[in-house]
Design a protein around this motif. Sequence first.
Motif, PDB file in Angstrom:
ATOM      1  N   LEU A  44       7.152   4.605   1.383  1.00 23.33           N
ATOM      2  CA  LEU A  44       6.106   5.504   0.907  1.00 23.33           C
ATOM      3  C   LEU A  44       6.671   6.571  -0.036  1.00 23.33           C
ATOM      4  O   LEU A  44       6.039   7.597  -0.250  1.00 23.33           O
ATOM      5  N   ASP A  84       4.542   5.298  -5.641  1.00 28.96           N
ATOM      6  CA  ASP A  84       3.827   4.078  -6.001  1.00 28.96           C
ATOM      7  C   ASP A  84       4.525   3.349  -7.150  1.00 28.96           C
ATOM      8  O   ASP A  84       3.983   2.408  -7.724  1.00 28.96           O
ATOM      9  N   ASP A  93      -5.747   1.862  -1.094  1.00 35.00           N
ATOM     10  CA  ASP A  93      -4.669   2.847  -0.993  1.00 35.00           C
ATOM     11  C   ASP A  93      -5.198   4.206  -0.536  1.00 35.00           C
ATOM     12  O   ASP A  93      -4.590   4.875   0.311  1.00 35.00           O
ATOM     13  N   ALA A 134       4.203  11.425   0.830  1.00 30.27           N
ATOM     14  CA  ALA A 134       3.992  10.002   1.110  1.00 30.27           C
ATOM     15  C   ALA A 134       2.981   9.471   0.104  1.00 30.27           C
ATOM     16  O   ALA A 134       1.940  10.105  -0.122  1.00 30.27           O
ATOM     17  N   TRP A 141       0.802   5.981  -1.203  1.00 30.67           N
ATOM     18  CA  TRP A 141       0.366   4.616  -0.883  1.00 30.67           C
ATOM     19  C   TRP A 141       0.252   3.782  -2.146  1.00 30.67           C
ATOM     20  O   TRP A 141      -0.023   4.290  -3.228  1.00 30.67           O
ATOM     21  N   VAL A 200       1.678  -1.549   0.590  1.00 32.18           N
ATOM     22  CA  VAL A 200       1.555  -0.924   1.907  1.00 32.18           C
ATOM     23  C   VAL A 200       0.176  -1.250   2.471  1.00 32.18           C
ATOM     24  O   VAL A 200      -0.844  -0.850   1.925  1.00 32.18           O
ATOM     25  N   THR A 246       0.568   1.223   7.459  1.00 28.92           N
ATOM     26  CA  THR A 246       0.163   2.624   7.626  1.00 28.92           C
ATOM     27  C   THR A 246       0.160   3.008   9.088  1.00 28.92           C
ATOM     28  O   THR A 246       0.626   4.099   9.465  1.00 28.92           O
TER      29      THR A 246
END
Length: 429
Positions: free
Chosen positions: A56, A59, A310, A386, A388, A392, A397
Amino acid sequence: MLAMRAMGAALRRALLHGAGSSCGGAAMAGDSGGGGGAGSLRVGAALGRPQHVVDLRSDTVTQPSAAMRGAMARAAVGDDDYGEDPTVNELQQMAARILGMEDALFVPTATMANLIAVMCHCQRRGAQLLLGAQAHMYVYEHGGAAQVAGVHSQALQDLPDGTLDLEQLELAIREAHGSRYHPRPELICLENTHSSAGGRALPLTYLQQVHLLAECYGLRVHMDGARLMNAAVAQGVDPAHIAQHCDSVSLCFSKGLGAPAGAVLAGRREFVAEAWRVRKLLGGGMRQAGVLAAAARIGLEQAEETLRRDHDNARHFAQGIKELNSPLCSVSLAAVETNMVMVEVKGLSPAELCTYLQAVSEEELAETGHAVSVLLFPWSERTVRAVWHCDVSARDTELALNKLSFVARKCQEKLGQGQGRSPRSTGEH
């Protein structure tokens, strides 16, 4: 404040007492390298089984999807420097249409796109651009506006939501406008979504106000829209509805859209024609670039579905932290608008929290049934970030949230064991 320092020192001593080597093999600062006893968080413990990694940090760490790899292999290509790469041409037309601009130019990176925009808008050396002090263009692009373009950047204080105070912005413009002693203000640069603000999407009314202010004083507006598609999904509008308030906009394909490389710079046709010349100057002509444009097109086509997922996962993670109710970490749900979560850390440093989340131990495996290494980014003195992305999942998560819960619980236990002892030192270990 003294109590917080003492708590942090006690926690660090308790946790570092049993820490082994880090996941990368290097010992932590101040660590003797000895093995930890039962009940300790042992960094990089050998479990004899694969670790599940949830990355994380950003991106930008994504892997091209199978669809992207297939499109890259099949891409029709030509010499883009001659304008003959059909896949690049299709991507540029598609991006211009989505952004509501007359034309667009494919470039290697969003950093180059932003620099090209500055050089096209500010063709007079010593011109001034105004932007936020925490803007990516100001902090993380190595001062390209000054180094390469000879343009002076005046940084204004960012508000918590990533906007600029409009009164302060106008005051800065008005002070320089018409003055023989100030650099000539020519450009306002905005970042949307705003990374340092935790992925906040700039309000549409604010964008309109900035555009009107720029027009009043004869300035232009460029948007660093590396994550513009995140803003559009979060606000439920077409990207063109956002970009209409700008003279130019960049869009990155290698962040939330998941492509391996590439960005576009969009604007009026004559602006993009000049941008082509500046791209050439900066060495950005890529010849058979269709292999990259093909992946970017897949990312753009799937953007809404990918980014909405996300955002949902990021929101779920933030909600989980809220429900965790740990004194060691907290989050503002109102600030979680897109794919980023800024977690405030207390009692230990962000770097230490990141180390413990990355570490795996026999105890973790025994208690949770999982060996999970979670990678976060220590963003500031009290914050970890963090982010996303398409690699992921919802399950990832949940695993990351469970790992944070486990680490927070163990930290509290160690802190409790150390309470009542006089701290030997409040220095870093």
